[in-house]
Design an enzyme around this catalytic site. Sequence first.
Site, mmCIF file in Angstrom:
data_model
loop_
_atom_site.group_PDB
_atom_site.id
_atom_site.type_symbol
_atom_site.label_atom_id
_atom_site.label_comp_id
_atom_site.label_asym_id
_atom_site.label_seq_id
_atom_site.Cartn_x
_atom_site.Cartn_y
_atom_site.Cartn_z
ATOM 1 N N ARG A 99 0.880 -1.179 0.000
ATOM 2 C CA ARG A 99 0.000 0.000 0.000
ATOM 3 C C ARG A 99 0.906 1.214 0.000
ATOM 4 O O ARG A 99 1.685 1.403 0.948
ATOM 5 C CB ARG A 99 -0.912 -0.027 1.230
ATOM 6 N N HIS A 126 -7.070 0.412 -6.653
ATOM 7 C CA HIS A 126 -7.230 -0.484 -5.494
ATOM 8 C C HIS A 126 -7.778 -1.812 -6.051
ATOM 9 O O HIS A 126 -8.924 -2.170 -5.840
ATOM 10 C CB HIS A 126 -8.198 0.149 -4.488
ATOM 11 N N GLN A 129 -9.493 -4.614 -3.878
ATOM 12 C CA GLN A 129 -10.847 -4.211 -3.493
ATOM 13 C C GLN A 129 -11.822 -4.537 -4.629
ATOM 14 O O GLN A 129 -12.926 -5.039 -4.402
ATOM 15 C CB GLN A 129 -10.864 -2.701 -3.195
ATOM 16 N N ASP A 216 -17.430 6.143 -1.688
ATOM 17 C CA ASP A 216 -16.141 6.067 -0.982
ATOM 18 C C ASP A 216 -15.966 7.419 -0.281
ATOM 19 O O ASP A 216 -16.688 8.383 -0.590
ATOM 20 C CB ASP A 216 -15.028 5.807 -2.023
ATOM 21 N N CYS A 256 -16.333 0.665 0.103
ATOM 22 C CA CYS A 256 -15.106 -0.106 0.379
ATOM 23 C C CYS A 256 -14.759 -0.071 1.862
ATOM 24 O O CYS A 256 -14.059 -0.955 2.345
ATOM 25 C CB CYS A 256 -13.964 0.437 -0.453
ATOM 26 N N ARG A 284 -12.983 -9.506 0.955
ATOM 27 C CA ARG A 284 -11.564 -9.153 0.803
ATOM 28 C C ARG A 284 -10.690 -10.349 1.168
ATOM 29 O O ARG A 284 -9.632 -10.565 0.575
ATOM 30 C CB ARG A 284 -11.199 -7.941 1.689
#
Length: 297
Positions: A99, A126, A129, A216, A256, A284
Site C-alpha cells: 500500500r 485499489h 478491493q 467512498d 469499500c 476481501r
Amino acid sequence: MSLLGMADMNGDGLGSLVESAVAMKGDPTLNSTLLQGQAIGLFFAKQSLRTWVSCEVAAIQLGAHPLAIRDDTAGMGTRESAADVGRVLDRYLDLLAMRVHDHSDLVAIDNETDVPVVNLLSDLEHPCQAVADMQTIAEHRPLPETRIAFLGDGNNVCHSLMLAGTALGADVVVGCPSGYEPNPDLTKLAGERTGSVTVTDDPEEAVSGADVVYTDVWASMGQESEQDLRRRHFAPFQVNEKLFALAKPDAIFMHCLPAHRGEEVTDGVMDHPRSVVFDQAENRLHSFKAILVDQLG
Ligand code: CP
Ligand code: NVA
C-alpha cells in the site's frame, strides 16, 4: 505476473479470480497447505484495517507466512529509494504486496523485483478491493446485466471499480463534482471494454435505475487537509435515503470502507437491509486468497 491494477487485467483473468474467490468462500480449508513455506510481505505506507487483516489471514489460511512491514519503520523514500526497498525485499520474499502513496513507486519496484508485486492501494488503483467488489455483486446478480453507480471522488477505488465492472460487462456510471472526474486515460480504457462507462456531474442521473450504488470517502488518505473544501463540493453526492430511493427497488449499497457516516453516506443507507458493505469486507479475505493462489499456486 504482478497485479498492479485492473488496467492490466482482462475479463477472463478477472472472471477466474472471482470464480476462485467463490470456491474459497465455499470451503475455507481449500488449498490450506498450498503455499507452505512461502513468505508474503505486506508493506503499508498508509493506515489499513481490512486489507492488513484480511491479507494476513488469507496467507495463514493457505499455509504461507505473512509479514507486515510498516513504512514508518522501513522509510521508503526517506531512508532509501523505493527501487532499493524493492531490490532488498526481493531477496527475502515470495510475494510483495504494498500500500503506497504514489503508483509510480509500485511500478519502479515491480521493475526491480523478480517476485510478484500486488497493489494493496495506491493513488491510482485499489485492484484487490475491485476483485472483492465483483465477487460481492455476483452474489446478487450477473455482472453483464448490472448498472453500477459510483458517487464520489474519481480516484483509486472508482478507477478499479470502473475497470473491473466494464471488464465483466457491467454499465458503470460515475457521478462526481466537476474537477473530481476519474483519470481520462483509465476512463477511455474502461470505455473500450465489454461494458460501458459514463461520467456525469448530476448525482440523481447517476443513481437513477442503478442496481448497485457505491460510494467512498470524499477525502482519501493523504488528502485530509482538503477535507473542508471537499465536504462542500461533494455535499450533493451524499448517498442518503432520498438518493438511494432513485435506484432500482432491489438495488444494493456498497462502500469499500472505512465510511465517514454522515458525510458520503447516512446511517440509514449504511445500515439499510440492502447494504452489503460487510459482505464486501468479508470478501476481501476470500478474494485475496484467490489472488495469492493465482500468483503463487
Ligand atoms: N477497504 C480497505 O482497503 O480498507 P482498509 O483501508 O481498512 O484496508
Ligand atoms: N479512497 C480511499 C480508499 C480507502 C480504502 C483512500 O484512498 O483513502
